[in-house]
Design a protein around this motif. Structure first.
Motif, PDB file in Angstrom:
ATOM      1  N   GLU A 117      -2.889  15.847   2.185  1.00  0.00           N
ATOM      2  CA  GLU A 117      -2.583  14.452   2.497  1.00  0.00           C
ATOM      3  C   GLU A 117      -3.830  13.760   3.029  1.00  0.00           C
ATOM      4  OE1 GLU A 117       0.339  11.744   5.346  1.00  0.00           O
ATOM      5  OE2 GLU A 117       0.320  13.922   5.525  1.00  0.00           O
ATOM      6  N   THR A 118      -4.212  12.669   2.387  1.00  0.00           N
ATOM      7  CA  THR A 118      -5.393  11.937   2.831  1.00  0.00           C
ATOM      8  C   THR A 118      -5.089  10.449   2.901  1.00  0.00           C
ATOM      9  OG1 THR A 118      -6.216  11.768   0.554  1.00  0.00           O
ATOM     10  CG2 THR A 118      -7.020  13.622   1.888  1.00  0.00           C
ATOM     11  N   PHE A 119      -5.885   9.760   3.694  1.00  0.00           N
ATOM     12  CA  PHE A 119      -5.742   8.314   3.873  1.00  0.00           C
ATOM     13  C   PHE A 119      -6.270   7.586   2.646  1.00  0.00           C
ATOM     14  CE2 PHE A 119      -8.083   4.434   5.105  1.00  0.00           C
ATOM     15  CZ  PHE A 119      -7.037   3.653   5.566  1.00  0.00           C
ATOM     16  N   GLN A 120      -5.511   6.613   2.179  1.00  0.00           N
ATOM     17  CA  GLN A 120      -5.948   5.792   1.057  1.00  0.00           C
ATOM     18  C   GLN A 120      -5.528   4.350   1.305  1.00  0.00           C
ATOM     19  OE1 GLN A 120      -4.727   7.287  -2.763  1.00  0.00           O
ATOM     20  NE2 GLN A 120      -5.292   9.390  -2.299  1.00  0.00           N
ATOM     21  N   ASP A 121      -6.480   3.456   1.294  1.00  0.00           N
ATOM     22  CA  ASP A 121      -6.207   2.024   1.412  1.00  0.00           C
ATOM     23  C   ASP A 121      -7.326   1.298   0.683  1.00  0.00           C
ATOM     24  OD1 ASP A 121      -6.118  -0.722   2.316  1.00  0.00           O
ATOM     25  OD2 ASP A 121      -4.797  -0.054   3.931  1.00  0.00           O
ATOM     26  N   PRO A 122      -7.002   0.539  -0.344  1.00  0.00           N
ATOM     27  CA  PRO A 122      -8.053  -0.110  -1.138  1.00  0.00           C
ATOM     28  C   PRO A 122      -8.905  -1.102  -0.351  1.00  0.00           C
ATOM     29  CG  PRO A 122      -5.862  -0.932  -1.736  1.00  0.00           C
ATOM     30  CD  PRO A 122      -5.649   0.262  -0.863  1.00  0.00           C
ATOM     31  N   GLN A 136     -17.574  14.918  10.591  1.00  0.00           N
ATOM     32  CA  GLN A 136     -16.633  14.027  11.266  1.00  0.00           C
ATOM     33  C   GLN A 136     -16.613  12.656  10.604  1.00  0.00           C
ATOM     34  OE1 GLN A 136     -17.914  14.060  15.336  1.00  0.00           O
ATOM     35  NE2 GLN A 136     -16.917  16.006  15.809  1.00  0.00           N
ATOM     36  N   LEU A 137     -17.780  12.144  10.268  1.00  0.00           N
ATOM     37  CA  LEU A 137     -17.864  10.823   9.652  1.00  0.00           C
ATOM     38  C   LEU A 137     -17.042  10.769   8.367  1.00  0.00           C
ATOM     39  CD1 LEU A 137     -21.094   8.699   9.352  1.00  0.00           C
ATOM     40  CD2 LEU A 137     -19.431   8.767   7.504  1.00  0.00           C
ATOM     41  N   GLU A 138     -17.222  11.759   7.505  1.00  0.00           N
ATOM     42  CA  GLU A 138     -16.503  11.762   6.232  1.00  0.00           C
ATOM     43  C   GLU A 138     -15.026  12.091   6.412  1.00  0.00           C
ATOM     44  OE1 GLU A 138     -17.538  10.720   3.315  1.00  0.00           O
ATOM     45  OE2 GLU A 138     -19.409  10.163   4.315  1.00  0.00           O
ATOM     46  N   ALA A 139     -14.724  13.003   7.335  1.00  0.00           N
ATOM     47  CA  ALA A 139     -13.325  13.386   7.551  1.00  0.00           C
ATOM     48  C   ALA A 139     -12.505  12.224   8.088  1.00  0.00           C
ATOM     49  CB  ALA A 139     -13.250  14.566   8.511  1.00  0.00           C
ATOM     50  N   TYR A 140     -13.101  11.415   8.949  1.00  0.00           N
ATOM     51  CA  TYR A 140     -12.369  10.281   9.511  1.00  0.00           C
ATOM     52  C   TYR A 140     -11.990   9.268   8.435  1.00  0.00           C
ATOM     53  CZ  TYR A 140     -13.847  11.994  14.117  1.00  0.00           C
ATOM     54  OH  TYR A 140     -14.058  12.758  15.238  1.00  0.00           O
ATOM     55  N   LYS A 141     -12.696   9.289   7.315  1.00  0.00           N
ATOM     56  CA  LYS A 141     -12.338   8.415   6.198  1.00  0.00           C
ATOM     57  C   LYS A 141     -11.102   8.934   5.461  1.00  0.00           C
ATOM     58  CE  LYS A 141     -17.172   7.161   5.173  1.00  0.00           C
ATOM     59  NZ  LYS A 141     -18.237   7.220   4.138  1.00  0.00           N
ATOM     60  N   ARG A 142     -10.845  10.238   5.568  1.00  0.00           N
ATOM     61  CA  ARG A 142      -9.796  10.876   4.775  1.00  0.00           C
ATOM     62  C   ARG A 142      -8.534  11.205   5.565  1.00  0.00           C
ATOM     63  NH1 ARG A 142     -13.506  15.567   1.801  1.00  0.00           N
ATOM     64  NH2 ARG A 142     -15.268  14.214   1.240  1.00  0.00           N
ATOM     65  N   MET A 143      -8.668  11.457   6.853  1.00  0.00           N
ATOM     66  CA  MET A 143      -7.538  11.938   7.642  1.00  0.00           C
ATOM     67  C   MET A 143      -6.414  10.910   7.706  1.00  0.00           C
ATOM     68  SD  MET A 143      -9.684  13.709  10.771  1.00  0.00           S
ATOM     69  CE  MET A 143      -8.235  14.271  11.639  1.00  0.00           C
ATOM     70  N   PRO A 144      -5.161  11.337   7.639  1.00  0.00           N
ATOM     71  CA  PRO A 144      -4.041  10.396   7.789  1.00  0.00           C
ATOM     72  C   PRO A 144      -3.995   9.837   9.205  1.00  0.00           C
ATOM     73  CG  PRO A 144      -3.246  12.659   7.719  1.00  0.00           C
ATOM     74  CD  PRO A 144      -4.700  12.719   7.383  1.00  0.00           C
TER      75      PRO A 144
END
Length: 202
Positions: free
Chosen positions: A4-9, A130-138
């Motif tokens: 599960e990852t965060f997605q918002d256009p 951390q920088l990249e993970a914070y873009k993906r984490m729900p």
């Protein structure tokens, strides 16, 4: 790899604009943009810089990178009196509707730092991971949310100053009910309690 990852256009463009204003990309920028997006959704603000711009205020609790991101996304600022700063040193912000009183506090989870490895195991450097993970984490793993009550005094709301008085000590004019009554005299806070500055003699 987490599924599960965060997605918002809207996120990439909001992050790009925030980085432009702040001056560099960092985990705090990502957190701040994500935090602001979530906070606005919680209070039902869809157009923070347009139709909804006068219907809410934001209270930030830290003067770090994330605060610039929150300001960028929401359009709130100290000069507009729509951004308040409480010096708590906590990576958190509260979003308040001035028309309904609805308020939500969003706090960055400390454990998200360690969870970053689940989302970006391919990145060895902890900072970059951390920088990249914070873009993906729900949102649920990145933030804790609390429905709260916030009392905003009339003097703290956006709009023209309700009062402007002269300090009996130094002569400065004080706005927005920040004056203090001491022994029957109206003083500024610096004269009443001591200021952060000291006027040099001569």
């Amino acid at each position: 790899m987490a599924t599960e990852t965060f997605q918002d256009p809207a996120f990439p463009a909001l992050l790009e604009e925030s980085v432009r204003i702040h001056g560099h990309l960092c985990p705090g920028q990502v957190l701040g943009v994500r935090l602001a997006m979530l906070g606005l959704r919680l209070i039902g603000v869809a157009d923070p810089k347009g139709a909804d711009r006068k219907s809410f205020v934001v209270v930030v609790e830290i003067d770090r990178c994330a605060t610039d991101a929150i300001q960028s996304v929401t359009g709130c600022s100290l000069g507009k009196r729509s951004l308040r700063w409480m010096d708590y040193g906590v990576m958190a912000a509260t979003f308040v509707r001035t028309d309904t009183g609805a308020a939500w506090r969003v706090v960055a989870r400390e454990e998200a730092r360690d969870l970053a490895a689940r989302y970006c195991p391919e990145i060895d450097d902890k900072y970059c991971r951390q920088l990249e993970a914070y873009k993906r984490m729900p949102d649920a793993e990145l933030f804790r949310v609390q429905e709260v009550e916030v009392t905003l005094p009339e003097c703290d709301l956006p709009g023209r100053p309700l009062r402007r008085v002269q300090c009996a000590g130094c002569g400065d004019y004080v706005q927005d009910c920040r004056d203090v009554a001491v022994d029957g005299r109206v003083l500024c806070r610096a004269c009443a309690h001591g200021g952060y500055y000291r006027v040099k003699a001569g």
